[in-house]
Design a protein around this motif. Structure first.
Motif, PDB file in Angstrom:
ATOM      1  N   PHE A  63      55.580  48.897 106.725  1.00  0.00           N
ATOM      2  CA  PHE A  63      55.503  47.988 105.576  1.00  0.00           C
ATOM      3  C   PHE A  63      56.868  47.498 105.105  1.00  0.00           C
ATOM      4  O   PHE A  63      56.944  46.564 104.304  1.00  0.00           O
ATOM      5  N   LYS A  64      57.961  48.143 105.553  1.00  0.00           N
ATOM      6  CA  LYS A  64      59.290  47.806 105.023  1.00  0.00           C
ATOM      7  C   LYS A  64      59.625  46.333 105.222  1.00  0.00           C
ATOM      8  O   LYS A  64      60.450  45.781 104.493  1.00  0.00           O
ATOM      9  N   LEU A  65      58.983  45.693 106.207  1.00  0.00           N
ATOM     10  CA  LEU A  65      59.208  44.262 106.409  1.00  0.00           C
ATOM     11  C   LEU A  65      58.836  43.460 105.168  1.00  0.00           C
ATOM     12  O   LEU A  65      59.470  42.443 104.869  1.00  0.00           O
ATOM     13  N   GLY A  90      66.430  53.216 110.365  1.00  0.00           N
ATOM     14  CA  GLY A  90      64.993  53.469 110.479  1.00  0.00           C
ATOM     15  C   GLY A  90      64.181  52.221 110.169  1.00  0.00           C
ATOM     16  O   GLY A  90      64.570  51.097 110.505  1.00  0.00           O
ATOM     17  N   ASN A  91      63.059  52.426 109.490  1.00  0.00           N
ATOM     18  CA  ASN A  91      62.122  51.332 109.277  1.00  0.00           C
ATOM     19  C   ASN A  91      62.684  50.224 108.395  1.00  0.00           C
ATOM     20  O   ASN A  91      62.377  49.052 108.600  1.00  0.00           O
ATOM     21  N   HIS A  92      63.508  50.571 107.413  1.00  0.00           N
ATOM     22  CA  HIS A  92      64.111  49.536 106.573  1.00  0.00           C
ATOM     23  C   HIS A  92      65.064  48.661 107.394  1.00  0.00           C
ATOM     24  O   HIS A  92      65.055  47.431 107.273  1.00  0.00           O
ATOM     25  N   VAL A 189      55.165  58.687  99.175  1.00  0.00           N
ATOM     26  CA  VAL A 189      56.275  58.497  98.239  1.00  0.00           C
ATOM     27  C   VAL A 189      57.543  59.125  98.820  1.00  0.00           C
ATOM     28  O   VAL A 189      57.566  60.311  99.142  1.00  0.00           O
ATOM     29  N   SER A 190      58.575  58.283  98.929  1.00  0.00           N
ATOM     30  CA  SER A 190      59.913  58.813  99.227  1.00  0.00           C
ATOM     31  C   SER A 190      60.843  58.315  98.130  1.00  0.00           C
ATOM     32  O   SER A 190      60.910  58.889  97.050  1.00  0.00           O
ATOM     33  N   GLY A 191      61.534  57.191  98.349  1.00  0.00           N
ATOM     34  CA  GLY A 191      62.324  56.598  97.273  1.00  0.00           C
ATOM     35  C   GLY A 191      61.449  55.975  96.195  1.00  0.00           C
ATOM     36  O   GLY A 191      61.890  55.731  95.081  1.00  0.00           O
ATOM     37  N   GLY A 192      60.201  55.685  96.554  1.00  0.00           N
ATOM     38  CA  GLY A 192      59.224  55.225  95.576  1.00  0.00           C
ATOM     39  C   GLY A 192      59.088  53.711  95.444  1.00  0.00           C
ATOM     40  O   GLY A 192      58.353  53.237  94.579  1.00  0.00           O
ATOM     41  N   GLY A 193      59.741  52.956  96.316  1.00  0.00           N
ATOM     42  CA  GLY A 193      59.591  51.494  96.264  1.00  0.00           C
ATOM     43  C   GLY A 193      58.180  51.074  96.625  1.00  0.00           C
ATOM     44  O   GLY A 193      57.587  50.189  95.988  1.00  0.00           O
ATOM     45  N   LEU A 194      57.645  51.709  97.646  1.00  0.00           N
ATOM     46  CA  LEU A 194      56.279  51.422  98.089  1.00  0.00           C
ATOM     47  C   LEU A 194      55.281  51.738  96.982  1.00  0.00           C
ATOM     48  O   LEU A 194      54.465  50.888  96.598  1.00  0.00           O
ATOM     49  N   MET A 195      55.342  52.951  96.455  1.00  0.00           N
ATOM     50  CA  MET A 195      54.390  53.360  95.424  1.00  0.00           C
ATOM     51  C   MET A 195      54.553  52.528  94.154  1.00  0.00           C
ATOM     52  O   MET A 195      53.557  52.131  93.529  1.00  0.00           O
ATOM     53  N   SER A 244      60.741  59.538 107.881  1.00  0.00           N
ATOM     54  CA  SER A 244      60.899  58.304 107.085  1.00  0.00           C
ATOM     55  C   SER A 244      60.759  58.558 105.588  1.00  0.00           C
ATOM     56  O   SER A 244      60.994  57.646 104.788  1.00  0.00           O
ATOM     57  N   LEU A 245      60.357  59.775 105.200  1.00  0.00           N
ATOM     58  CA  LEU A 245      60.265  60.104 103.775  1.00  0.00           C
ATOM     59  C   LEU A 245      61.471  60.916 103.299  1.00  0.00           C
ATOM     60  O   LEU A 245      61.512  61.339 102.142  1.00  0.00           O
ATOM     61  N   GLY A 246      62.485  61.104 104.157  1.00  0.00           N
ATOM     62  CA  GLY A 246      63.658  61.888 103.775  1.00  0.00           C
ATOM     63  C   GLY A 246      64.610  61.103 102.888  1.00  0.00           C
ATOM     64  O   GLY A 246      64.485  59.886 102.744  1.00  0.00           O
ATOM     65  N   LEU A 316      48.190  54.077 105.873  1.00  0.00           N
ATOM     66  CA  LEU A 316      48.964  54.523 107.034  1.00  0.00           C
ATOM     67  C   LEU A 316      50.174  53.599 107.092  1.00  0.00           C
ATOM     68  O   LEU A 316      50.066  52.450 107.500  1.00  0.00           O
ATOM     69  N   SER A 317      51.348  54.108 106.654  1.00  0.00           N
ATOM     70  CA  SER A 317      52.472  53.227 106.308  1.00  0.00           C
ATOM     71  C   SER A 317      53.371  52.853 107.475  1.00  0.00           C
ATOM     72  O   SER A 317      54.133  51.886 107.372  1.00  0.00           O
ATOM     73  N   GLY A 318      53.322  53.619 108.570  1.00  0.00           N
ATOM     74  CA  GLY A 318      54.218  53.310 109.673  1.00  0.00           C
ATOM     75  C   GLY A 318      53.847  54.015 110.962  1.00  0.00           C
ATOM     76  O   GLY A 318      53.135  55.022 110.953  1.00  0.00           O
TER      77      GLY A 318
HETATM   78  C1  LIG Z   1      60.120  54.089 103.813  1.00  0.00           C
HETATM   79  C2  LIG Z   1      58.806  54.632 104.220  1.00  0.00           C
HETATM   80  C3  LIG Z   1      57.951  55.281 103.289  1.00  0.00           C
HETATM   81  C4  LIG Z   1      58.344  55.550 101.859  1.00  0.00           C
HETATM   82  O1  LIG Z   1      58.677  54.393 101.138  1.00  0.00           O
HETATM   83  P1  LIG Z   1      59.503  54.522  99.771  1.00  0.00           P
HETATM   84  O2  LIG Z   1      59.517  53.154  99.212  1.00  0.00           O
HETATM   85  O3  LIG Z   1      60.893  54.994 100.143  1.00  0.00           O
HETATM   86  O4  LIG Z   1      58.816  55.524  98.928  1.00  0.00           O
HETATM   87  C5  LIG Z   1      56.704  55.696 103.739  1.00  0.00           C
HETATM   88  N1  LIG Z   1      56.318  55.533 105.025  1.00  0.00           N
HETATM   89  C6  LIG Z   1      57.112  54.939 105.940  1.00  0.00           C
HETATM   90  C7  LIG Z   1      56.613  54.799 107.339  1.00  0.00           C
HETATM   91  C8  LIG Z   1      58.384  54.459 105.572  1.00  0.00           C
HETATM   92  O5  LIG Z   1      59.157  53.874 106.484  1.00  0.00           O
END
Ligand SMILES: *Cc1c(COP(=O)(O)O)cnc(C)c1O
Length: 336
Positions: A63-65, A90-92, A189-195, A244-246, A316-318
């Motif tokens: 989804f980072k795209l 990574g994905n970003h 949830v990692s950095g939380g931009g997605l959530m 990817s959640l680190g 399913l985010s990635g």
């Molecule tokens: C970056 C990422 C997340 C978490 O997104 P945040 O915005 O950092 O919380 C979840 N899943 C995948 C596959 C990612 O690349």
């Protein structure tokens, strides 16, 4: 309507559903909307209808795209002419490289000499310039700061940025179009931009009757630690299948800490064993190849740590997983 958080100085305006709708229009020509499918096995296991949103089929594999493409669309002509820069391998980084290429904008990704060759090649293949400096992520970030200062490149951060959050939030709008009667939503949830983006879109459109559940891994869950402490705190980064959640949420976090805190109902942590089992399940039962981070929602359901009510939607985010690792995970027997 933007939600507001009071700080000692000035209230910070967080992106709201209007910004997310605008983002949806802005990135429509770049991203692909992703399908929602029903999972028969998870529906049987959980006793409620369970659906999966297949965002790992997004271009670049995550989804980072969406956030990167939206940030790109918001650059001024001057910024566009100078280019963008980031330090993510990574994905970003992938999303940013692809979004920049599509927009005809120069993209530089800085990385340390320790980054494995396959990751370097993946970023280069998307058309970005790769700059290798030093032997740590900090040194790569120092190079980014230098390019911002001296060459006027724009840094696009991975999560704590209003345009990035609004871009990720377009997933929430799609979810409600695809499953209007959804009652439980699981988002990593990692950095939380997605959530932040997804929850802002969901709450504005469905003010009641919706449970929004965040999921992180037990090993190094920075947002969870921050919510417990009431503010961002340093968290030791540990190796995890959900790589990817680190990473941390930033000590000077502007948006995502307050948004996640104010918008979600629960944040659940899953173990490495539960993540491994979820990747295995996704492959054998759902026929989906997903990375560890993409699998944590399935892990939360299968672990029994969450009792979902009503139609349940799991993101399913990635899908960017090392295929040798994936092969090992799916070859290990897991009891169903
Ligand atoms: C970056 C990422 C997340 C978490 O997104 P945040 O915005 O950092 O919380 C979840 N899943 C995948 C596959 C990612 O690349």
């Amino acid at each position: 309507m933007p939600t507001q958080t009071k700080t000692a100085q000035q209230p910070i305006a967080h992106p709201g559903v209007d910004a997310i709708r605008a983002a949806q229009r802005a990135i429509g020509g770049v991203i692909r909307p992703t399908p929602v499918v029903r999972s028969d096995t998870l529906s049987t296991q959980c006793g409620v209808p369970v659906y999966l949103k297949l965002e790992h089929h997004q271009i670049t594999g995550s989804f980072k795209l969406r956030g990167a493409a939206h940030a790109m669309s918001r650059l001024s002509d001057d910024q566009r002419a100078r280019g963008v820069v980031g330090a993510s391998t990574g994905n970003h980084g992938r999303g940013l490289a692809y979004a920049a290429k599509t927009a005809g904008v120069r993209c530089v990704i800085c990385m340390s000499a320790l980054v494995p060759e396959n990751k370097v090649a993946a970023i280069r293949a998307l058309g970005a310039e790769v700059r290798i400096t030093g032997r740590s992520q900090d040194e790569a970030q120092a190079e980014v700061d230098m390019l911002v200062r001296n060459a006027g490149l724009s840094m696009v951060p991975p999560f704590d940025h209003a345009d990035v959050i609004a871009g990720q939030g377009t997933i929430g709008l799609e979810m409600l179009e695809q499953l209007p009667d959804v009652q439980t939503v699981l988002v990593q949830v990692s950095g939380g931009g997605l959530m932040s983006g997804v929850a802002a879109a969901l709450r504005a459109t469905r003010p009641s009757g919706l449970r929004i559940v965040g999921v992180s891994m037990e090993r190094g869950a920075a947002m969870h630690a921050a919510l417990q402490a009431g503010r961002p705190v340093p968290v030791k980064e540990l190796p995890t299948l959900a790589d990817s959640l680190g990473g941390g949420i930033g000590q000077d976090n502007r948006h995502t800490f307050a948004m996640v805190r104010d918008l979600i109902d629960d944040l659940i942590l899953v173990s490495e064993e539960e993540i491994a089992r979820a990747v295995h399940h996704a492959y054998w039962q759902e026929k989906q190849i997903i990375e560890g981070a993409g699998a944590v929602g399935i892990a939360a359901l299968q672990s029994g740590k969450l009792q979902p009510s009503g139609p349940t939607l799991v993101l399913l985010s990635g899908g960017n997983i090392d295929m040798a690792l994936h092969h090992r995970l799916i070859s290990t027997p897991h009891p169903m």
